[in-house]
Scaffold this motif. Structure first.
Motif, PDB file in Angstrom:
ATOM      1  N   ASP A 137       0.818  -1.217   0.000  1.00  0.00           N
ATOM      2  CA  ASP A 137       0.000   0.000   0.000  1.00  0.00           C
ATOM      3  C   ASP A 137       0.858   1.277   0.000  1.00  0.00           C
ATOM      4  N   PHE A 138       2.131   1.130  -0.403  1.00  0.00           N
ATOM      5  CA  PHE A 138       3.079   2.243  -0.560  1.00  0.00           C
ATOM      6  C   PHE A 138       3.480   2.880   0.766  1.00  0.00           C
ATOM      7  N   THR A 139       3.383   2.127   1.868  1.00  0.00           N
ATOM      8  CA  THR A 139       3.838   2.652   3.151  1.00  0.00           C
ATOM      9  C   THR A 139       4.982   1.798   3.687  1.00  0.00           C
ATOM     10  N   LEU A 148       2.712  -2.576  19.705  1.00  0.00           N
ATOM     11  CA  LEU A 148       2.162  -2.649  18.347  1.00  0.00           C
ATOM     12  C   LEU A 148       1.864  -1.276  17.755  1.00  0.00           C
ATOM     13  N   GLU A 149       2.400  -0.233  18.398  1.00  0.00           N
ATOM     14  CA  GLU A 149       2.278   1.108  17.828  1.00  0.00           C
ATOM     15  C   GLU A 149       3.121   1.170  16.571  1.00  0.00           C
ATOM     16  N   GLU A 150       2.644   1.940  15.605  1.00  0.00           N
ATOM     17  CA  GLU A 150       3.367   2.040  14.346  1.00  0.00           C
ATOM     18  C   GLU A 150       3.629   3.495  13.983  1.00  0.00           C
ATOM     19  N   GLU A 151       4.762   3.694  13.372  1.00  0.00           N
ATOM     20  CA  GLU A 151       5.155   5.006  12.858  1.00  0.00           C
ATOM     21  C   GLU A 151       5.342   4.856  11.356  1.00  0.00           C
ATOM     22  N   THR A 152       4.547   5.606  10.597  1.00  0.00           N
ATOM     23  CA  THR A 152       4.661   5.544   9.143  1.00  0.00           C
ATOM     24  C   THR A 152       5.756   6.499   8.696  1.00  0.00           C
ATOM     25  N   LEU A 153       6.667   6.001   7.891  1.00  0.00           N
ATOM     26  CA  LEU A 153       7.735   6.835   7.359  1.00  0.00           C
ATOM     27  C   LEU A 153       7.172   7.683   6.225  1.00  0.00           C
TER      28      LEU A 153
END
Length: 170
Positions: A137-139, A148-153
């Motif tokens: 999905d291009f992330t 389970l926290e996420e950081e999108t670049l």
């Protein structure tokens, strides 16, 4: 001195650089195609992932240590060992990230669905507490394995099939 090669339908081959010799190390009891092969940081284990969702954990002499599968049953697209070698992670076409103790992948994994689409690549961060994943999905996301926290670049606009992190994190 050894290079391990994952062959789509031919199992694991090992190339000895010093002797210029290629030999077959192991062949799983399945005709599924291999999509991922990872060597442990200690150089004593190999983790392989297949298009039928199966995972095999081998020692580097070709002895099968454990067998498991991703919960979705979909193609394993990436595998990674933590820097300490005590944890392994796998990604799949279903968008799941799954994590096991590296001694037994037959146990139930901790699972979370991270993306609305397939995850193609996965790599542990140097701290062993986070992974980075590349998704269809291009992330690209950094995931904390405890919370389970996420950081999108940000700034990424291309499809990525693999990710890797330097050993010092820089």
């Amino acid at each position: 001195r050894h290079v391990y090669i994952g062959c789509f339908r031919g199992g694991i081959k090992v190339y000895d650089i010093e002797t210029d010799n290629l030999t077959e190390l192991a062949v799983p009891d399945s005709d599924a195609g291999m999509y991922s092969l990872t060597l442990s940081p200690g150089g004593d284990k190999l983790l392989t992932g297949y298009d039928d969702g199966s995972l095999y954990l081998w020692d580097t002499t070709g002895v099968l240590l454990s067998r498991g599968a991703v919960s979705s049953g979909q193609r394993v697209t990436g595998t990674s060992f933590s820097p300490s070698g005590d944890t392994i992670a796998a990604s799949s076409l279903s968008g799941h990230l799954e994590v096991w103790n590296s001694n037994d992948i037959s146990a139930e994994p901790n699972t979370t669905k991270l993306c609305s689409d397939a995850i193609f690549g996965i790599s542990f961060m140097p701290d062993g507490k986070h992974v980075i994943v590349a998704s269809r999905d291009f992330t690209d996301k950094i995931i904390d394995l405890k919370t389970l926290e996420e950081e999108t670049l940000s700034g990424h606009t291309q499809l990525a099939y693999s990710v890797s992190v330097s050993s010092d994190g820089d």
